[in-house]
Design an enzyme around this catalytic site. Structure first.
Site, PDB file in Angstrom:
ATOM      1  N   HIS A  24      49.473  11.513  -4.556  1.00  0.00           N
ATOM      2  CA  HIS A  24      50.038  12.767  -4.061  1.00  0.00           C
ATOM      3  C   HIS A  24      51.095  12.554  -2.968  1.00  0.00           C
ATOM      4  O   HIS A  24      50.984  13.048  -1.850  1.00  0.00           O
ATOM      5  CB  HIS A  24      48.972  13.781  -3.631  1.00  0.00           C
ATOM      6  CG  HIS A  24      47.797  13.255  -2.857  1.00  0.00           C
ATOM      7  ND1 HIS A  24      47.893  12.759  -1.588  1.00  0.00           N
ATOM      8  CD2 HIS A  24      46.489  13.184  -3.187  1.00  0.00           C
ATOM      9  CE1 HIS A  24      46.707  12.390  -1.160  1.00  0.00           C
ATOM     10  NE2 HIS A  24      45.834  12.639  -2.118  1.00  0.00           N
ATOM     11  N   HIS A  78      31.990  12.469  -0.221  1.00  0.00           N
ATOM     12  CA  HIS A  78      33.317  13.086  -0.210  1.00  0.00           C
ATOM     13  C   HIS A  78      33.579  13.680  -1.588  1.00  0.00           C
ATOM     14  O   HIS A  78      33.397  13.010  -2.603  1.00  0.00           O
ATOM     15  CB  HIS A  78      34.349  12.013   0.139  1.00  0.00           C
ATOM     16  CG  HIS A  78      35.753  12.494   0.250  1.00  0.00           C
ATOM     17  ND1 HIS A  78      36.089  13.787   0.566  1.00  0.00           N
ATOM     18  CD2 HIS A  78      36.932  11.834   0.087  1.00  0.00           C
ATOM     19  CE1 HIS A  78      37.407  13.893   0.608  1.00  0.00           C
ATOM     20  NE2 HIS A  78      37.937  12.732   0.312  1.00  0.00           N
ATOM     21  N   GLU A  80      36.500  14.898  -2.873  1.00  0.00           N
ATOM     22  CA  GLU A  80      37.828  14.762  -3.488  1.00  0.00           C
ATOM     23  C   GLU A  80      37.706  14.084  -4.851  1.00  0.00           C
ATOM     24  O   GLU A  80      36.868  13.207  -5.068  1.00  0.00           O
ATOM     25  CB  GLU A  80      38.755  13.963  -2.568  1.00  0.00           C
ATOM     26  CG  GLU A  80      40.210  14.043  -2.992  1.00  0.00           C
ATOM     27  CD  GLU A  80      41.158  13.459  -1.968  1.00  0.00           C
ATOM     28  OE1 GLU A  80      42.370  13.576  -2.166  1.00  0.00           O
ATOM     29  OE2 GLU A  80      40.689  12.884  -0.957  1.00  0.00           O
ATOM     30  N   ASP A  82      39.100  11.860  -6.657  1.00  0.00           N
ATOM     31  CA  ASP A  82      39.109  10.422  -6.932  1.00  0.00           C
ATOM     32  C   ASP A  82      37.726   9.806  -6.705  1.00  0.00           C
ATOM     33  O   ASP A  82      37.482   8.667  -7.119  1.00  0.00           O
ATOM     34  CB  ASP A  82      40.175   9.695  -6.113  1.00  0.00           C
ATOM     35  CG  ASP A  82      40.127  10.023  -4.633  1.00  0.00           C
ATOM     36  OD1 ASP A  82      39.657  11.108  -4.279  1.00  0.00           O
ATOM     37  OD2 ASP A  82      40.600   9.200  -3.826  1.00  0.00           O
ATOM     38  N   HIS A 145      38.827  13.069   5.586  1.00  0.00           N
ATOM     39  CA  HIS A 145      39.938  13.979   5.888  1.00  0.00           C
ATOM     40  C   HIS A 145      39.778  15.316   5.152  1.00  0.00           C
ATOM     41  O   HIS A 145      40.733  16.089   5.046  1.00  0.00           O
ATOM     42  CB  HIS A 145      41.276  13.313   5.489  1.00  0.00           C
ATOM     43  CG  HIS A 145      41.328  12.957   4.012  1.00  0.00           C
ATOM     44  ND1 HIS A 145      42.291  13.466   3.176  1.00  0.00           N
ATOM     45  CD2 HIS A 145      40.540  12.188   3.234  1.00  0.00           C
ATOM     46  CE1 HIS A 145      42.122  13.008   1.947  1.00  0.00           C
ATOM     47  NE2 HIS A 145      41.074  12.232   1.958  1.00  0.00           N
ATOM     48  N   ASP A 164      36.204   7.982   3.076  1.00  0.00           N
ATOM     49  CA  ASP A 164      37.622   7.614   3.050  1.00  0.00           C
ATOM     50  C   ASP A 164      38.106   6.957   4.339  1.00  0.00           C
ATOM     51  O   ASP A 164      39.225   6.455   4.391  1.00  0.00           O
ATOM     52  CB  ASP A 164      38.479   8.856   2.769  1.00  0.00           C
ATOM     53  CG  ASP A 164      38.788   9.020   1.286  1.00  0.00           C
ATOM     54  OD1 ASP A 164      38.328   8.187   0.488  1.00  0.00           O
ATOM     55  OD2 ASP A 164      39.485   9.978   0.922  1.00  0.00           O
ATOM     56  N   TYR A 192      47.453   3.404   5.207  1.00  0.00           N
ATOM     57  CA  TYR A 192      46.465   4.413   4.836  1.00  0.00           C
ATOM     58  C   TYR A 192      46.242   5.375   5.997  1.00  0.00           C
ATOM     59  O   TYR A 192      46.233   6.603   5.822  1.00  0.00           O
ATOM     60  CB  TYR A 192      45.161   3.716   4.442  1.00  0.00           C
ATOM     61  CG  TYR A 192      44.124   4.611   3.835  1.00  0.00           C
ATOM     62  CD1 TYR A 192      44.043   4.762   2.456  1.00  0.00           C
ATOM     63  CD2 TYR A 192      43.212   5.309   4.622  1.00  0.00           C
ATOM     64  CE1 TYR A 192      43.083   5.586   1.881  1.00  0.00           C
ATOM     65  CE2 TYR A 192      42.259   6.126   4.063  1.00  0.00           C
ATOM     66  CZ  TYR A 192      42.196   6.258   2.693  1.00  0.00           C
ATOM     67  OH  TYR A 192      41.261   7.094   2.137  1.00  0.00           O
ATOM     68  N   HIS A 225      37.798   3.273  -0.543  1.00  0.00           N
ATOM     69  CA  HIS A 225      39.006   2.665  -1.112  1.00  0.00           C
ATOM     70  C   HIS A 225      39.199   1.279  -0.531  1.00  0.00           C
ATOM     71  O   HIS A 225      39.035   1.074   0.679  1.00  0.00           O
ATOM     72  CB  HIS A 225      40.263   3.482  -0.781  1.00  0.00           C
ATOM     73  CG  HIS A 225      40.382   4.787  -1.494  1.00  0.00           C
ATOM     74  ND1 HIS A 225      40.571   4.886  -2.860  1.00  0.00           N
ATOM     75  CD2 HIS A 225      40.353   6.063  -1.028  1.00  0.00           C
ATOM     76  CE1 HIS A 225      40.659   6.174  -3.195  1.00  0.00           C
ATOM     77  NE2 HIS A 225      40.518   6.897  -2.107  1.00  0.00           N
TER      78      HIS A 225
END
Length: 400
Positions: A24, A78, A80, A82, A145, A164, A192, A225
């Protein structure tokens, strides 16, 4: 499918995305990973899942260790996509006893997947759950986040599964910090932070203080990640402390876009002036540098000089786009200065100054405008502007 035992009976079972090049708007030329972790105990626990397209990778790795139907709990640190994109299909296979998440996690899972029938088990900071020999303690990390984010801490292993936070977009066949090039690793960790976490720096500072106050012992950090920190977890914790305060080293950036090279000539003169003061300077042409790589340099720079010609009473599109991106991330504690060329209206310097004022940069000069092509005298003024920026950066770094 290779798995990795990161602690006794705790495995990395995630997926490596070698091909992703855009996250993104963030340039991910080094790829990424979607980390998930499996803990074998009296209660078997899966921490997070993976992006939907990588569901098979996750399942193959789990099956090489245990029948997925023997998993009792899924922890969603999390929501999100992904990390939760494959969650509905994984739940259908596993049929877990509990889906453990924060209050906002439950709300966001329902908003994403519209499933009221899942066995949600809501936790908050300070809550814990026994899995047999091990305990999982939960720490909410709202807006790091996303509002649903949380950490899972296993005290018996001194292991922090950190969602994250502390991650990197970095695809490798290695899983640990002591197996990869440290310079590459820290650059990707800084990139990051700069492009994902910067906006939430106040929350980072509060979190780091809370972790310290709670006396949590950490000898491994496993993010969602990139690489797992086992050699020296304090290295990334200390880096987050520095980045969260937006502490600039003795470094300044000259970021510019140019039409017919006039603004480029000014940029080089400004950079020469900064360099003459013994300050590290980077000359960054937006036509050949991605905004996310530029932001990586912004996070530890004290001085920011912006240059753009005027186009249609405004800025060149690349500069306008970069400013929108940088303003959204809200870097602070910077000195700012602007310059630019023009043909007949000349609004660019005013607009650049306004943008930096909105970010609460300390503007050190009203800015330099030149009509058409700079002459020797104008370039000398640009050089003097650079010298002033260099002096301010040195003095500011000494105070810090």
């Amino acid at each position: 499918m290779q798995t990795y035992e990161i602690k006794k009976d705790i495995y990395w079972v995630g997926a490596v995305d070698w091909g992703i090049r855009d996250f993104h708007g963030y340039s991910t030329y080094a790829g990424s990973t979607y980390n998930a972790y499996l803990m074998l105990d009296e209660k078997v626990v899966l921490f997070d899942t993976v992006k939907k397209e990588f569901k098979s990778d996750l399942l193959h790795r789990i099956r090489s260790i245990i029948d997925p139907e023997k998993i009792d709990y899924i922890v969603v640190n999390h929501v999100e996509m992904d990390h939760s994109g494959s969650l509905p299909e994984i739940i259908d296979i596993i049929k877990p006893e509990k889906i453990i998440c924060s209050t906002m996690g439950e709300k966001n899972l329902k908003a994403h997947f519209h499933r009221e029938d899942w066995p949600y088990h809501v936790v908050k900071t300070g809550d814990s759950i026994s899995c047999g020999k091990r305990t999982i303690q939960f720490i909410e990390t709202r807006m790091l986040h996303w509002p649903d984010s949380m950490f899972s801490y296993i005290p018996e292993e001194k292991l922090l599964i950190s969602s994250d936070a502390f991650g990197q977009h970095l695809a490798t066949s290695q899983r640990f910090d002591d197996e990869v090039n440290e310079t590459v690793l820290m650059y990707q960790a800084q990139k990051y932070y700069a492009n994902i976490i910067t906006l939430y720096s106040p929350q980072v500072r509060k979190l780091l203080k809370s972790v310290k106050d709670m006396g949590i012992e950490i000898d491994m950090i496993a993010p969602d990640h990139g690489i797992i920190w086992r050699k020296d977890p304090m290295k990334i914790l200390n880096a987050y402390e520095d980045w969260s305060h937006h502490r600039g080293c003795k470094k300044a950036l000259v970021i510019y876009d140019t039409m017919w090279h006039s603004t480029e000539m000014m940029a080089k003169a400004v950079a020469d002036g900064i360099e003459s003061q013994g300050v590290n300077v980077q000359l960054i042409d937006l036509s050949v540098n991605h905004r996310s790589d530029v932001m990586t340099e912004v996070i530890d720079s004290k001085g920011i000089c912006l240059g753009s010609p005027t186009l249609n009473n405004g800025l060149l599109p690349r500069m306008a786009g970069f400013l929108m991106y940088m303003k959204g991330l809200r870097p602070t504690n910077k000195y700012g200065a602007a310059f630019g060329s023009y043909g007949w209206s000349g609004e660019s310097v005013k607009l650049l100054n306004k943008a930096m004022e909105e970010m609460k940069f300390e503007i050190i000069h009203e800015g330099i405008r030149v009509k058409y092509v700079p002459d020797h005298d104008t370039l000398k003024l640009c050089n003097e502007l650079g010298k002033k920026m260099g002096e301010m950066v040195k003095a500011g770094c000494e105070r810090e």
